[in-house]
Write an enzyme that holds these catalytic residues in place. Structure first.
Site, PDB file in Angstrom:
ATOM      1  N   GLY A 120       0.699  -1.265   0.074  1.00 31.01           N
ATOM      2  CA  GLY A 120       0.080  -0.037  -0.098  1.00 31.01           C
ATOM      3  C   GLY A 120       0.937   1.179  -0.075  1.00 31.01           C
ATOM      4  N   TYR A 164     -13.985  -1.255   9.460  1.00 31.60           N
ATOM      5  CA  TYR A 164     -12.599  -0.774   9.522  1.00 31.60           C
ATOM      6  C   TYR A 164     -11.974  -1.036  11.097  1.00 31.60           C
ATOM      7  CZ  TYR A 164      -8.652   2.561   9.378  1.00 31.60           C
ATOM      8  OH  TYR A 164      -7.351   2.905   9.551  1.00 31.60           O
ATOM      9  N   ASN A 179       1.316  -2.553   5.143  1.00 32.96           N
ATOM     10  CA  ASN A 179       0.749  -1.142   5.247  1.00 32.96           C
ATOM     11  C   ASN A 179      -0.850  -0.950   4.754  1.00 32.96           C
ATOM     12  OD1 ASN A 179       0.707   2.078   5.774  1.00 32.96           O
ATOM     13  ND2 ASN A 179       0.450   1.803   3.696  1.00 32.96           N
ATOM     14  N   ILE A 202      -3.846  11.655  10.599  1.00 28.24           N
ATOM     15  CA  ILE A 202      -2.940  12.044   9.604  1.00 28.24           C
ATOM     16  C   ILE A 202      -3.137  12.659   8.290  1.00 28.24           C
ATOM     17  CG2 ILE A 202      -0.653  11.013   8.396  1.00 28.24           C
ATOM     18  CD1 ILE A 202      -0.832  10.486  11.530  1.00 28.24           C
ATOM     19  N   VAL A 242      -2.755  -7.601  -1.925  1.00 28.52           N
ATOM     20  CA  VAL A 242      -2.427  -8.157  -0.649  1.00 28.52           C
ATOM     21  C   VAL A 242      -3.351  -9.461  -0.153  1.00 28.52           C
ATOM     22  CG1 VAL A 242      -1.019  -6.289   0.096  1.00 28.52           C
ATOM     23  CG2 VAL A 242      -3.743  -6.564   0.630  1.00 28.52           C
ATOM     24  N   SER A 249       2.046   3.311  -2.721  1.00 25.54           N
ATOM     25  CA  SER A 249       1.663   4.335  -3.826  1.00 25.54           C
ATOM     26  C   SER A 249       1.468   5.685  -3.409  1.00 25.54           C
ATOM     27  CB  SER A 249       0.710   3.661  -5.027  1.00 25.54           C
ATOM     28  OG  SER A 249      -0.482   3.379  -4.214  1.00 25.54           O
ATOM     29  N   SER A 302      -4.282   1.317  13.506  1.00 24.72           N
ATOM     30  CA  SER A 302      -4.939   2.536  13.781  1.00 24.72           C
ATOM     31  C   SER A 302      -5.299   2.963  15.280  1.00 24.72           C
ATOM     32  CB  SER A 302      -6.061   2.691  12.871  1.00 24.72           C
ATOM     33  OG  SER A 302      -6.879   3.908  13.180  1.00 24.72           O
ATOM     34  N   LYS A 312      -8.631  -3.165  12.240  1.00 21.70           N
ATOM     35  CA  LYS A 312      -7.473  -2.667  12.794  1.00 21.70           C
ATOM     36  C   LYS A 312      -7.474  -3.257  14.095  1.00 21.70           C
ATOM     37  CE  LYS A 312      -6.219  -0.502   9.329  1.00 21.70           C
ATOM     38  NZ  LYS A 312      -4.932  -0.799   8.697  1.00 21.70           N
ATOM     39  N   ALA A 349     -12.820  -3.233  13.225  1.00 14.01           N
ATOM     40  CA  ALA A 349     -13.065  -4.332  13.883  1.00 14.01           C
ATOM     41  C   ALA A 349     -11.648  -5.069  12.974  1.00 14.01           C
ATOM     42  CB  ALA A 349     -13.898  -5.074  13.231  1.00 14.01           C
TER      43      ALA A 349
END
Length: 256
Positions: free
Chosen positions: A13, A156, A90, A189, A64, A15, A142, A160, A158
């Protein structure tokens, strides 16, 4: 901190966003960096930036969620440089969907990429990492899920939180090979994903953080570099929150 030079690093991840920052910072420390993403043109753009800055980088297109794809990527990295020393898992996605409207496919897509994708990436890299003098794995988790929640991101969150459960058992299993695995946990971020949100939105987000600013991708990248360093060789199964103190206040009133 003394950096370890001339290692071979694979960043998934990579790029854009945090992954791109991780790749760029590892390269600045003298490491050879394989940049992995699904969009080859975006990957090649990141590689061109790294090379223009004097770094050594390899463009890799891959998925992935596919064991075959990740096995081929690792084979390409080892074929190019003779080794793989560091995996930065990542790759992740964060589409929004409320519990009321979320479908099973919505759930599976996020969990497959973020959680299963971490497992597949680690498993594919293991044969090469076992040959490294100091194999390192750094997972991008995260604060959302393990510590905090946000509407629309139950899938999301769950995924992480699941990553952290994964690294703790993985750390025990991988210790026999001298491989460490740890996770960085970013807060808010500033990445391309926030482009176009407007100054008012960014100001509101910054106001909830004690340091009064959003984090940069480099803030996360430097933490990842620590976990991947020789100096962190006795650290495994651990997490590091990088959020400017965001999770600390009981309420906005605590910030004065």
């Amino acid at each position: 901190m003394t950096s370890t030079l001339s290692r071979s690093v694979l960043v998934t991840g990579a790029s854009k966003g945090i992954g791109k920052g991780i790749a760029r910072v590892f390269s600045s420390k003298g490491d050879r960096v394989a940049v992995l993403g699904r969009d080859l043109s975006a990957v090649e753009s990141t590689v061109a930036e790294i090379r223009a800055a004097g770094g050594i980088a390899l463009a890799c297109a891959g998925d992935v969620t596919s064991k075959a794809s990740m096995a081929a990527v690792v084979e390409a990295v080892v074929g190019e440089w003779g080794s793989l020393d560091v995996l930065c898992a990542n790759a992740g996605i964060f589409p929004s969907a409320s519990l009321e409207t979320m479908t099973g496919d919505d759930w599976d897509t996020v969990l497959n990429t973020n959680l299963k994708g971490t497992f597949i990436s680690v498993q594919a890299a293991l044969p090469a990492l076992k040959q490294s003098a100091a194999g390192r794995i750094v997972v991008t988790s995260s604060i959302t899920g393990p510590v905090t929640g946000y509407p629309g991101w139950s899938h999301y969150g769950a995924s992480k939180a699941g990553q952290l459960g994964f690294i703790r058992t993985a750390a025990i299993e991988l210790a026999r090979y001298g491989i460490t695995i740890n996770a960085v946990m970013p807060g808010n971020i500033l990445t391309e994903g926030l482009d176009g949100m407007g100054d008012d939105y960014l100001a509101q987000m910054s106001a909830s953080i004690p340091l009064k600013r959003l984090g940069s991708v480099d803030d996360i990248a430097h933490a990842a570099c620590y976990f991947a360093s020789v100096e962190a060789g006795y650290v495994t199964g651990q997490t590091l929150i990088i959020d400017g103190g965001q999770i600390l206040p009981e309420s906005l009133a605590a910030l004065g």
